[in-house]
Design a protein around this motif. Structure first.
Motif, short mmCIF file in Angstrom:
data_model
loop_
_atom_site.label_atom_id
_atom_site.label_comp_id
_atom_site.label_asym_id
_atom_site.label_seq_id
_atom_site.Cartn_x
_atom_site.Cartn_y
_atom_site.Cartn_z
N PHE A 1 0.85 -1.44 0.18
CA PHE A 1 0.28 0.46 -0.30
C PHE A 1 0.42 1.00 0.44
O PHE A 1 0.37 1.83 -1.29
N VAL A 2 2.10 1.16 0.86
CA VAL A 2 2.93 2.83 0.77
C VAL A 2 3.82 3.22 0.48
O VAL A 2 3.71 3.46 -1.09
N GLU A 3 4.39 2.05 -0.66
CA GLU A 3 6.06 1.72 -0.85
C GLU A 3 5.35 1.45 -2.59
O GLU A 3 6.45 1.93 -3.34
N ASP A 4 4.42 0.56 -2.89
CA ASP A 4 3.82 0.42 -4.55
C ASP A 4 3.26 1.88 -4.50
O ASP A 4 3.22 1.91 -5.57
N LEU A 5 1.94 1.85 -3.91
CA LEU A 5 0.65 2.36 -4.21
C LEU A 5 0.89 4.37 -3.46
O LEU A 5 0.30 5.01 -4.69
N SER B 1 -4.23 -3.31 15.45
CA SER B 1 -2.69 -4.30 16.07
C SER B 1 -1.29 -4.56 15.06
O SER B 1 -1.09 -5.09 15.47
N LEU B 2 -1.23 -3.40 14.39
CA LEU B 2 -0.38 -3.47 13.50
C LEU B 2 0.65 -2.11 13.74
O LEU B 2 0.53 -1.04 14.12
N GLU B 3 2.05 -2.82 13.82
CA GLU B 3 3.16 -1.43 14.20
C GLU B 3 3.55 -0.21 13.18
O GLU B 3 3.40 -1.02 12.12
N LEU B 4 4.13 -0.24 13.43
CA LEU B 4 3.99 1.56 12.45
C LEU B 4 4.84 0.69 11.17
O LEU B 4 4.45 1.05 10.34
N SER B 5 5.88 -0.08 11.09
CA SER B 5 6.62 -0.18 10.48
C SER B 5 5.71 -1.77 9.03
O SER B 5 6.10 -1.96 8.46
N GLU B 6 5.16 -1.89 10.52
CA GLU B 6 4.08 -3.36 9.42
C GLU B 6 2.89 -2.35 8.01
O GLU B 6 2.96 -3.63 7.83
N ILE C 1 3.66 0.23 7.49
CA ILE C 1 4.07 0.75 6.10
C ILE C 1 4.13 -0.72 4.91
O ILE C 1 4.34 -0.53 4.05
N GLY C 2 4.10 -2.13 5.39
CA GLY C 2 5.30 -2.96 4.43
C GLY C 2 4.20 -3.67 4.02
O GLY C 2 3.96 -4.15 3.77
N LEU C 3 2.64 -3.14 4.83
CA LEU C 3 1.37 -4.06 4.66
C LEU C 3 1.26 -3.97 2.96
O LEU C 3 1.32 -3.02 1.98
N THR C 4 0.65 -5.53 2.98
CA THR C 4 0.67 -5.79 1.13
C THR C 4 -0.90 -5.77 1.30
O THR C 4 -1.56 -6.55 2.21
N VAL C 5 -1.37 -6.22 -0.31
CA VAL C 5 -2.40 -6.33 -0.51
C VAL C 5 -3.25 -7.99 0.26
O VAL C 5 -4.21 -7.79 0.76
N GLY C 6 -2.17 -8.76 0.00
CA GLY C 6 -1.90 -9.48 0.07
C GLY C 6 -2.98 -9.92 1.99
O GLY C 6 -2.92 -11.26 2.12
N GLN C 7 -2.28 -9.22 2.73
CA GLN C 7 -2.38 -9.49 4.00
C GLN C 7 -3.72 -9.56 4.51
O GLN C 7 -4.50 -9.01 5.00
N LEU C 8 -4.31 -8.11 4.29
CA LEU C 8 -5.21 -7.62 3.76
C LEU C 8 -6.78 -8.63 3.49
O LEU C 8 -7.62 -8.79 4.00
#
Length: 99
Positions: free
Chosen positions: A42-46, A76-81, A83-90
């Motif tokens: 979400f953050v890095e690619d989009l 429930s996520l840390e800031l680093s999580e 930032i690295g969150l993927t569409v697949g995780q969601l």
């Protein structure tokens, strides 16, 4: 117990719905058409910012209602999580909540 093909179908359907919701957010931002996959971040690619994630959360809440608690998921996520969150995780989170 859910078979892998049922899980895949559910995840595929959720991916399609999240992609549609994301496209709505991306259209508002006038970003280029990025292919959205399970690995898209979400953050890095989009280049979504926190306010964009809030907008996305609203879009998804309209689709899923109270069945999926997006604020609790993000909380429930840390800031680093985040930032690295993927569409697949969601997608996996939503699919798990819809079972």
């Amino acid at each position: 117990m859910t078979s892998p093909s049922t899980t895949g179908t559910t995840e595929a359907a959720v991916l399609a719905e999240i992609t549609e919701a994301l496209q709505s957010v991306l259209d508002e931002l006038e970003l280029t058409d990025e292919p959205i996959t399970m690995d898209t971040r979400f953050v890095e690619d989009l280049d979504l910012e926190s306010i964009d994630l809030v907008t996305l959360t609203g879009e998804l809440r309209a689709r899923y209602g109270d069945r999926v608690d997006f604020p609790a998921f993000f909380a429930s996520l840390e800031l680093s999580e985040i930032i690295g969150l993927t569409v697949g995780q969601l997608v996996r989170y939503v699919a798990g909540r819809l079972k």
